[in-house]
Design a protein around this motif. Structure first.
Motif, PDB file in Angstrom:
ATOM      1  N   LEU A   1       9.639  10.166   2.612  1.00  0.00           N
ATOM      2  CA  LEU A   1      10.582   9.675   3.610  1.00  0.00           C
ATOM      3  C   LEU A   1      10.100  10.167   4.974  1.00  0.00           C
ATOM      4  O   LEU A   1       9.858  11.349   5.167  1.00  0.00           O
ATOM      5  CB  LEU A   1      11.996  10.192   3.343  1.00  0.00           C
ATOM      6  N   GLY A   2       9.975   9.238   5.903  1.00  0.00           N
ATOM      7  CA  GLY A   2       9.556   9.625   7.237  1.00  0.00           C
ATOM      8  C   GLY A   2       8.732   8.536   7.903  1.00  0.00           C
ATOM      9  O   GLY A   2       8.387   7.550   7.252  1.00  0.00           O
ATOM     10  N   GLU A   3       8.438   8.626   9.179  1.00  0.00           N
ATOM     11  CA  GLU A   3       8.785   9.844   9.841  1.00  0.00           C
ATOM     12  C   GLU A   3      10.218   9.774  10.371  1.00  0.00           C
ATOM     13  O   GLU A   3      10.685   8.737  10.799  1.00  0.00           O
ATOM     14  CB  GLU A   3       7.807  10.145  10.981  1.00  0.00           C
ATOM     15  N   CYS A   4      10.871  10.895  10.335  1.00  0.00           N
ATOM     16  CA  CYS A   4      12.207  11.036  10.896  1.00  0.00           C
ATOM     17  C   CYS A   4      12.244  12.395  11.577  1.00  0.00           C
ATOM     18  O   CYS A   4      11.302  13.178  11.439  1.00  0.00           O
ATOM     19  CB  CYS A   4      13.267  10.939   9.804  1.00  0.00           C
ATOM     20  N   GLY A   5      13.309  12.680  12.304  1.00  0.00           N
ATOM     21  CA  GLY A   5      13.338  14.002  12.906  1.00  0.00           C
ATOM     22  C   GLY A   5      14.123  14.086  14.186  1.00  0.00           C
ATOM     23  O   GLY A   5      15.105  13.363  14.383  1.00  0.00           O
ATOM     24  N   LEU A   6      13.663  14.983  15.083  1.00  0.00           N
ATOM     25  CA  LEU A   6      14.386  15.300  16.313  1.00  0.00           C
ATOM     26  C   LEU A   6      13.435  15.325  17.499  1.00  0.00           C
ATOM     27  O   LEU A   6      12.326  15.843  17.400  1.00  0.00           O
ATOM     28  CB  LEU A   6      15.059  16.670  16.188  1.00  0.00           C
ATOM     29  N   ASP A   7      13.899  14.773  18.631  1.00  0.00           N
ATOM     30  CA  ASP A   7      13.065  14.681  19.820  1.00  0.00           C
ATOM     31  C   ASP A   7      13.939  14.898  21.051  1.00  0.00           C
ATOM     32  O   ASP A   7      14.724  14.038  21.430  1.00  0.00           O
ATOM     33  CB  ASP A   7      12.395  13.302  19.873  1.00  0.00           C
TER      34      ASP A   7
ATOM     35  N   LYS B   1       0.847  -1.193   0.000  1.00  0.00           N
ATOM     36  CA  LYS B   1       0.000   0.000   0.000  1.00  0.00           C
ATOM     37  C   LYS B   1       0.884   1.246   0.000  1.00  0.00           C
ATOM     38  O   LYS B   1       2.057   1.177   0.345  1.00  0.00           O
ATOM     39  CB  LYS B   1      -0.916   0.005   1.231  1.00  0.00           C
ATOM     40  N   PRO B   2       0.333   2.407  -0.364  1.00  0.00           N
ATOM     41  CA  PRO B   2       1.133   3.640  -0.311  1.00  0.00           C
ATOM     42  C   PRO B   2       1.732   3.834   1.080  1.00  0.00           C
ATOM     43  O   PRO B   2       1.044   3.665   2.090  1.00  0.00           O
ATOM     44  CB  PRO B   2       0.108   4.727  -0.637  1.00  0.00           C
ATOM     45  N   PHE B   3       3.026   4.184   1.126  1.00  0.00           N
ATOM     46  CA  PHE B   3       3.700   4.270   2.419  1.00  0.00           C
ATOM     47  C   PHE B   3       4.778   5.346   2.421  1.00  0.00           C
ATOM     48  O   PHE B   3       5.206   5.840   1.379  1.00  0.00           O
ATOM     49  CB  PHE B   3       4.318   2.913   2.787  1.00  0.00           C
ATOM     50  N   SER B   4       5.204   5.668   3.639  1.00  0.00           N
ATOM     51  CA  SER B   4       6.432   6.432   3.853  1.00  0.00           C
ATOM     52  C   SER B   4       7.326   5.563   4.719  1.00  0.00           C
ATOM     53  O   SER B   4       6.850   4.694   5.448  1.00  0.00           O
ATOM     54  CB  SER B   4       6.143   7.760   4.550  1.00  0.00           C
ATOM     55  N   ILE B   5       8.625   5.808   4.649  1.00  0.00           N
ATOM     56  CA  ILE B   5       9.554   5.025   5.470  1.00  0.00           C
ATOM     57  C   ILE B   5      10.691   5.910   5.949  1.00  0.00           C
ATOM     58  O   ILE B   5      11.191   6.759   5.208  1.00  0.00           O
ATOM     59  CB  ILE B   5      10.106   3.804   4.696  1.00  0.00           C
ATOM     60  N   GLY B   6      11.055   5.717   7.213  1.00  0.00           N
ATOM     61  CA  GLY B   6      12.154   6.497   7.768  1.00  0.00           C
ATOM     62  C   GLY B   6      12.601   5.919   9.095  1.00  0.00           C
ATOM     63  O   GLY B   6      11.991   4.981   9.621  1.00  0.00           O
ATOM     64  N   ILE B   7      13.663   6.501   9.638  1.00  0.00           N
ATOM     65  CA  ILE B   7      14.188   6.090  10.939  1.00  0.00           C
ATOM     66  C   ILE B   7      13.743   7.117  11.969  1.00  0.00           C
ATOM     67  O   ILE B   7      14.198   8.263  11.973  1.00  0.00           O
ATOM     68  CB  ILE B   7      15.721   5.973  10.918  1.00  0.00           C
ATOM     69  N   HIS B   8      12.830   6.709  12.829  1.00  0.00           N
ATOM     70  CA  HIS B   8      12.300   7.565  13.887  1.00  0.00           C
ATOM     71  C   HIS B   8      13.395   7.807  14.924  1.00  0.00           C
ATOM     72  O   HIS B   8      14.155   6.893  15.244  1.00  0.00           O
ATOM     73  CB  HIS B   8      11.103   6.853  14.529  1.00  0.00           C
ATOM     74  N   PRO B   9      13.514   9.024  15.465  1.00  0.00           N
ATOM     75  CA  PRO B   9      14.587   9.286  16.441  1.00  0.00           C
ATOM     76  C   PRO B   9      14.535   8.397  17.672  1.00  0.00           C
ATOM     77  O   PRO B   9      15.584   8.132  18.285  1.00  0.00           O
ATOM     78  CB  PRO B   9      14.386  10.766  16.815  1.00  0.00           C
ATOM     79  N   TRP B  10      13.349   7.899  18.049  1.00  0.00           N
ATOM     80  CA  TRP B  10      13.269   6.998  19.190  1.00  0.00           C
ATOM     81  C   TRP B  10      14.003   5.682  18.940  1.00  0.00           C
ATOM     82  O   TRP B  10      14.450   5.035  19.877  1.00  0.00           O
ATOM     83  CB  TRP B  10      11.818   6.644  19.497  1.00  0.00           C
ATOM     84  N   TYR B  11      14.080   5.274  17.675  1.00  0.00           N
ATOM     85  CA  TYR B  11      14.542   3.928  17.357  1.00  0.00           C
ATOM     86  C   TYR B  11      15.921   3.891  16.706  1.00  0.00           C
ATOM     87  O   TYR B  11      16.303   2.887  16.111  1.00  0.00           O
ATOM     88  CB  TYR B  11      13.508   3.239  16.454  1.00  0.00           C
ATOM     89  N   ILE B  12      16.660   4.980  16.817  1.00  0.00           N
ATOM     90  CA  ILE B  12      18.027   4.990  16.277  1.00  0.00           C
ATOM     91  C   ILE B  12      18.925   4.140  17.175  1.00  0.00           C
ATOM     92  O   ILE B  12      19.029   4.380  18.381  1.00  0.00           O
ATOM     93  CB  ILE B  12      18.578   6.429  16.204  1.00  0.00           C
ATOM     94  N   LYS B  13      19.555   3.148  16.583  1.00  0.00           N
ATOM     95  CA  LYS B  13      20.525   2.311  17.290  1.00  0.00           C
ATOM     96  C   LYS B  13      21.847   2.382  16.526  1.00  0.00           C
ATOM     97  O   LYS B  13      21.892   2.056  15.335  1.00  0.00           O
ATOM     98  CB  LYS B  13      20.055   0.858  17.367  1.00  0.00           C
TER      99      LYS B  13
ATOM    100  N   ILE C   1      13.188  15.007  24.134  1.00  0.00           N
ATOM    101  CA  ILE C   1      12.889  14.241  25.344  1.00  0.00           C
ATOM    102  C   ILE C   1      13.157  12.743  25.152  1.00  0.00           C
ATOM    103  O   ILE C   1      12.946  11.947  26.058  1.00  0.00           O
ATOM    104  CB  ILE C   1      11.440  14.471  25.833  1.00  0.00           C
ATOM    105  N   SER C   2      13.640  12.379  23.964  1.00  0.00           N
ATOM    106  CA  SER C   2      14.025  10.985  23.711  1.00  0.00           C
ATOM    107  C   SER C   2      15.348  10.674  24.401  1.00  0.00           C
ATOM    108  O   SER C   2      16.192  11.555  24.611  1.00  0.00           O
ATOM    109  CB  SER C   2      14.159  10.758  22.210  1.00  0.00           C
ATOM    110  N   GLU C   3      15.537   9.414  24.728  1.00  0.00           N
ATOM    111  CA  GLU C   3      16.801   8.986  25.328  1.00  0.00           C
ATOM    112  C   GLU C   3      17.925   8.921  24.307  1.00  0.00           C
ATOM    113  O   GLU C   3      19.102   8.872  24.674  1.00  0.00           O
ATOM    114  CB  GLU C   3      16.630   7.622  26.001  1.00  0.00           C
ATOM    115  N   THR C   4      17.593   8.945  23.027  1.00  0.00           N
ATOM    116  CA  THR C   4      18.611   8.898  21.980  1.00  0.00           C
ATOM    117  C   THR C   4      19.449  10.171  22.000  1.00  0.00           C
ATOM    118  O   THR C   4      18.907  11.277  22.068  1.00  0.00           O
ATOM    119  CB  THR C   4      17.958   8.749  20.595  1.00  0.00           C
ATOM    120  N   ASN C   5      20.763  10.018  21.945  1.00  0.00           N
ATOM    121  CA  ASN C   5      21.680  11.163  21.943  1.00  0.00           C
ATOM    122  C   ASN C   5      21.265  12.176  20.880  1.00  0.00           C
ATOM    123  O   ASN C   5      21.062  11.816  19.723  1.00  0.00           O
ATOM    124  CB  ASN C   5      23.097  10.666  21.690  1.00  0.00           C
TER     125      ASN C   5
END
Length: 214
Positions: free
Chosen positions: A67-73, A32-44, A75-79
């Motif tokens: 492309l998405g969702e991606c971005g900046l957070d 199906k139609p989609f977007s794909i990205g690396i969410h800041p919560w899930y960066i390893k 309050i996330s534990e990710t550096n």
């Protein structure tokens, strides 16, 4: 009428709704139609380069609209510096494959604007789930960032004030992970703006096509 949902985590069975499904690099179904990205919560750090390769590959899929969702957070534990580095890499992929960017942003709107000024992208940036003040909305719009409005519009008075003041050409609509039908979002905004829902549908159709269908 066709209702566009630019960012959702669940497919709607209603044939009158066109949805862009949010996908992550570990997804397997791209029918199906989609977007794909690396969410800041899930960066390893140990897997992010492989994830970037997967995103790059799927951006070439015929059903990929963004492309998405991606971005900046903040309050996330990710550096946060790592978040910025990976976000910038995804911006470059967005440019390479000519896909609009769907952005997740928490307490980092000014940083998003600074990065946009630095990288000077040609693809449209869409900040999803916007629910902040009119001042932040105007700052983002001034810098060419489109807003995506979701379920918060139903009860959030501050967001309703934003929608009453900004141009109808400056935003698109979404459901994200909320248990709400996109038609409810449309109806609320039509009520706020005192216009017929058919007029709003026509405008959102135009906005959607200008961003996602090229």
């Amino acid at each position: 009428m066709l209702f566009f949902d630019v960012h959702t985590h669940s497919m709607c069975a209603d044939q009158h709704v066109f949805s862009i499904l949010n996908k992550y690099p570990n997804a397997t179904n791209f029918s199906k139609p989609f977007s794909i990205g690396i969410h800041p919560w899930y960066i390893k750090e140990e897997t992010v380069e492989q994830d970037l390769l997967i995103v790059s590959l799927q951006l070439q899929h015929k059903n990929c609209l963004a492309l998405g969702e991606c971005g900046l957070d903040k309050i996330s534990e990710t550096n946060f510096e790592l978040q910025k580095a990976i976000f910038k890499k995804q911006v470059l992929l967005s440019e390479k494959y000519k896909k609009p960017l769907i952005i997740h942003c928490v307490k980092a709107h000014q940083v998003i604007i600074e990065i946009k000024k630095e990288l000077k992208p040609t693809q449209t940036w869409v900040l999803h789930g916007f629910n902040k003040s009119i001042e932040i909305a105007k700052s983002l719009l001034k810098n060419g960032v489109v807003l995506s409005i979701g379920a918060a519009i139903i009860k959030n008075n501050k967001l309703q004030k934003v929608i009453s003041e900004i141009s109808l050409s400056s935003f698109v609509l979404e459901t994200d992970a909320a248990e709400i039908e996109i038609q409810e979002v449309y109806q609320k905004i039509a009520t706020i703006r005192n216009i017929e829902i058919e007029e709003l549908v026509s405008i959102m159709n135009k906005n959607f096509k200008e961003i996602f269908i090229k």
